[in-house]
Write a protein that holds these residues in place. Structure first.
Motif, short mmCIF file in Angstrom:
data_model
loop_
_atom_site.label_atom_id
_atom_site.label_comp_id
_atom_site.label_asym_id
_atom_site.label_seq_id
_atom_site.Cartn_x
_atom_site.Cartn_y
_atom_site.Cartn_z
N SER A 173 8.02 -28.01 8.87
CA SER A 173 7.37 -27.07 9.80
C SER A 173 6.77 -25.88 9.06
O SER A 173 5.68 -25.42 9.39
N TYR A 174 7.48 -25.40 8.04
CA TYR A 174 6.93 -24.31 7.23
C TYR A 174 5.64 -24.75 6.53
O TYR A 174 4.68 -23.99 6.45
N LEU A 175 5.61 -25.99 6.04
CA LEU A 175 4.40 -26.49 5.40
C LEU A 175 3.23 -26.56 6.38
O LEU A 175 2.10 -26.21 6.02
N GLU A 176 3.51 -27.00 7.60
CA GLU A 176 2.46 -27.03 8.64
C GLU A 176 1.92 -25.63 8.89
O GLU A 176 0.71 -25.43 9.01
N SER A 177 2.81 -24.66 8.97
CA SER A 177 2.39 -23.28 9.20
C SER A 177 1.57 -22.76 8.02
O SER A 177 0.57 -22.07 8.21
N MET A 178 1.99 -23.10 6.81
CA MET A 178 1.29 -22.64 5.61
C MET A 178 -0.12 -23.22 5.52
O MET A 178 -1.02 -22.57 4.98
N GLU A 179 -0.33 -24.42 6.04
CA GLU A 179 -1.68 -25.01 6.05
C GLU A 179 -2.62 -24.20 6.93
O GLU A 179 -3.80 -24.06 6.63
N LEU A 180 -2.09 -23.67 8.01
CA LEU A 180 -2.90 -22.88 8.95
C LEU A 180 -3.03 -21.42 8.52
O LEU A 180 -4.05 -20.79 8.76
N ASP A 181 -1.98 -20.89 7.90
CA ASP A 181 -1.96 -19.48 7.48
C ASP A 181 -1.23 -19.36 6.15
O ASP A 181 -0.03 -19.11 6.12
N PRO A 182 -1.94 -19.57 5.03
CA PRO A 182 -1.30 -19.56 3.72
C PRO A 182 -0.60 -18.25 3.36
O PRO A 182 0.32 -18.25 2.55
N ASP A 183 -1.03 -17.16 3.95
CA ASP A 183 -0.44 -15.85 3.64
C ASP A 183 0.61 -15.42 4.66
O ASP A 183 1.09 -14.29 4.60
N GLY A 184 0.97 -16.29 5.57
CA GLY A 184 1.93 -15.95 6.62
C GLY A 184 3.37 -15.99 6.12
O GLY A 184 3.64 -16.30 4.95
N PRO A 185 4.30 -15.70 7.00
CA PRO A 185 5.71 -15.63 6.62
C PRO A 185 6.33 -16.98 6.26
O PRO A 185 7.37 -17.04 5.61
N ALA A 186 5.69 -18.06 6.63
CA ALA A 186 6.24 -19.39 6.33
C ALA A 186 6.27 -19.66 4.84
O ALA A 186 7.16 -20.36 4.35
N ALA A 187 5.32 -19.11 4.10
CA ALA A 187 5.28 -19.34 2.65
C ALA A 187 6.54 -18.79 1.99
O ALA A 187 7.15 -19.45 1.15
N GLU A 188 6.93 -17.60 2.37
CA GLU A 188 8.14 -17.00 1.80
C GLU A 188 9.39 -17.73 2.28
O GLU A 188 10.31 -17.97 1.50
N ALA A 189 9.43 -18.11 3.55
CA ALA A 189 10.58 -18.84 4.08
C ALA A 189 10.72 -20.18 3.36
O ALA A 189 11.84 -20.58 3.01
N TYR A 190 9.61 -20.85 3.13
CA TYR A 190 9.64 -22.13 2.43
C TYR A 190 10.18 -21.94 1.01
O TYR A 190 11.03 -22.70 0.56
N ARG A 191 9.67 -20.93 0.33
CA ARG A 191 10.09 -20.67 -1.05
C ARG A 191 11.58 -20.37 -1.11
O ARG A 191 12.30 -20.91 -1.96
#
Length: 94
Positions: free
Chosen positions: A60-78
């Motif tokens: 789900s974080y990857l899906e979010s990152m595809e739509l918004d690479p600078d969003g909070p999902a990138a940090e959560a994924y990391r």
């Protein structure tokens, strides 16, 4: 349909199942804006994580990152990936 703020409130009350259901409704809605969809995927990832389903949270974080690479999902994924990669050598070498 629940709003993003309502889903955040559910997660803060540890209502992961309800938050997951509400986030899925937003994701499945065809008329959802890109920004809202990115937030819904991120919150869905948080709900999966809260429920202990790490693999689905990462997806789900990857899906979010595809739509918004600078969003909070990138940090959560990391952060989640770092937790999965961590191990203590002392446990393996008695």
């Amino acid at each position: 349909m629940k709003t993003i703020q309502e889903i955040k409130a559910m997660l803060s009350r540890s209502e992961g199942d309800a938050a997951l259901e509400a986030a899925n409704e937003i994701v499945e809605n065809k008329g959802t804006s890109k920004e809202t969809l990115a937030q819904a995927y991120y919150l869905r990832g948080n709900a999966y994580r809260q429920n202990g389903n790490i693999r689905m949270a990462l997806n789900s974080y990857l899906e979010s990152m595809e739509l918004d690479p600078d969003g909070p999902a990138a940090e959560a994924y990391r952060h989640l990936q770092e937790l999965l990669d961590f191990y203590n050598k002392d446990y393996y070498n008695p």
